[in-house]
Design an enzyme around this catalytic site. Structure first.
Site, PDB file in Angstrom:
ATOM      1  N   VAL A  98      52.418 -19.071  85.298  1.00 42.15           N
ATOM      2  CA  VAL A  98      51.686 -18.615  84.113  1.00 42.15           C
ATOM      3  C   VAL A  98      51.086 -19.806  83.375  1.00 42.15           C
ATOM      4  CG1 VAL A  98      51.914 -17.508  81.853  1.00 42.15           C
ATOM      5  CG2 VAL A  98      53.017 -16.493  83.848  1.00 42.15           C
ATOM      6  N   ALA A 101      48.065 -21.003  85.239  1.00 35.45           N
ATOM      7  CA  ALA A 101      46.891 -20.134  85.077  1.00 35.45           C
ATOM      8  C   ALA A 101      46.333 -20.170  83.666  1.00 35.45           C
ATOM      9  CB  ALA A 101      47.259 -18.700  85.453  1.00 35.45           C
ATOM     10  N   GLU A 102      47.210 -20.290  82.682  1.00 32.37           N
ATOM     11  CA  GLU A 102      46.779 -20.217  81.291  1.00 32.37           C
ATOM     12  C   GLU A 102      46.133 -21.504  80.787  1.00 32.37           C
ATOM     13  OE1 GLU A 102      46.638 -17.800  79.253  1.00 32.37           O
ATOM     14  OE2 GLU A 102      47.878 -16.216  80.130  1.00 32.37           O
ATOM     15  N   SER A 103      46.755 -22.634  81.077  1.00 34.12           N
ATOM     16  CA  SER A 103      46.309 -23.889  80.456  1.00 34.12           C
ATOM     17  C   SER A 103      46.206 -25.065  81.407  1.00 34.12           C
ATOM     18  CB  SER A 103      47.296 -24.267  79.342  1.00 34.12           C
ATOM     19  OG  SER A 103      48.571 -24.563  79.904  1.00 34.12           O
ATOM     20  N   TYR A 188      43.276 -12.499  86.857  1.00 37.50           N
ATOM     21  CA  TYR A 188      44.412 -13.236  86.296  1.00 37.50           C
ATOM     22  C   TYR A 188      45.713 -12.831  86.979  1.00 37.50           C
ATOM     23  CZ  TYR A 188      47.969 -14.593  82.876  1.00 37.50           C
ATOM     24  OH  TYR A 188      49.084 -15.112  82.275  1.00 37.50           O
TER      25      TYR A 188
END
Length: 213
Positions: A98, A101-103, A188
């Site tokens: 996560v 993928a997020e940052s 996502y």
């Protein structure tokens, strides 16, 4: 509405959002103050309309102690993920996927919509989770892990639905009775699961189980 001394309370709002708090305080007939921690921090609270509260559950689990900036500087991202994963019963490889993928591991990342930090918490979500500084890696990951844990519980450990809710919000998942037909959300979910599987296959993050927790 009496505050709980040591046990935490899980407050579910009509919107479906779940907040873990130390105690509740009725300010008026229309407003309830949720104290997010029992550490004596008078500023760590959020006020919600009394009518927005759907259910309240008491749990024997105590609220995790907040992570200080000094503690954050002394540990790396891997240790932060391991600590938060153990605290909230979320697979460390999933948390790492996560964050990727997020940052992409950038603790100062800010999205166009205003999401912040390693796990890209929106300011409102961060406040509800008791995250005072979204750019503090340990606080951000701890809040994001708590949120992901709540979503996994809400969707009975259905990982694709929990990830879709993390990206698009539980309201969208419930409205469409599954992963919403949003290209960004569908991409996502696939991206996180692909990275999760890759990390598991390579034995990364010290966890070899495919389960989300």
């Amino acid at each position: 509405m009496a505050p709980c001394a040591r046990a935490a309370e899980i407050v579910t709002l009509q919107s479906g959002f779940t907040i873990r708090c130390a105690s509740r305080e009725p300010l008026s007939a229309d407003t309830v103050r949720l104290h997010l921690r029992s550490t004596g921090d008078a500023d760590n609270y959020m006020d919600v309309p009394a009518g927005s509260i759907a259910t309240v559950e008491t749990t024997s689990d105590e609220l995790p102690a907040p992570v200080t900036a000094t503690q954050t500087r002394s540990v790396g991202t891997a240790e932060i993920l391991a600590t938060s994963g153990a605290r909230h019963n979320v697979n460390v490889a999933l948390l790492a996927a996560v964050v990727h993928a997020e940052s992409a591991g950038n603790a100062r990342a800010v999205s166009r919509s205003g999401a912040q930090g390693l796990m890209q918490l929106m300011p409102g979500t961060a406040a509800a989770l008791g995250v005072g500084n979204t750019f503090d890696p340990a606080s951000n990951v701890n809040g994001g892990s708590a949120y992901l844990d709540a979503l996994l519980t809400r969707y009975h450990d259905n990982l694709p639905l929990a990830l879709a809710a993390y990206n698009a919000g539980p309201g969208a998942v419930d409205r469409y009775h599954g992963i919403p037909p949003f290209r960004e959300t569908q991409a996502y979910v696939a991206r996180v699961i692909r990275e999760f599987n890759r990390r598991i296959a390579q034995g990364k993050a010290g966890n070899t189980t495919m389960a989300a927790r």
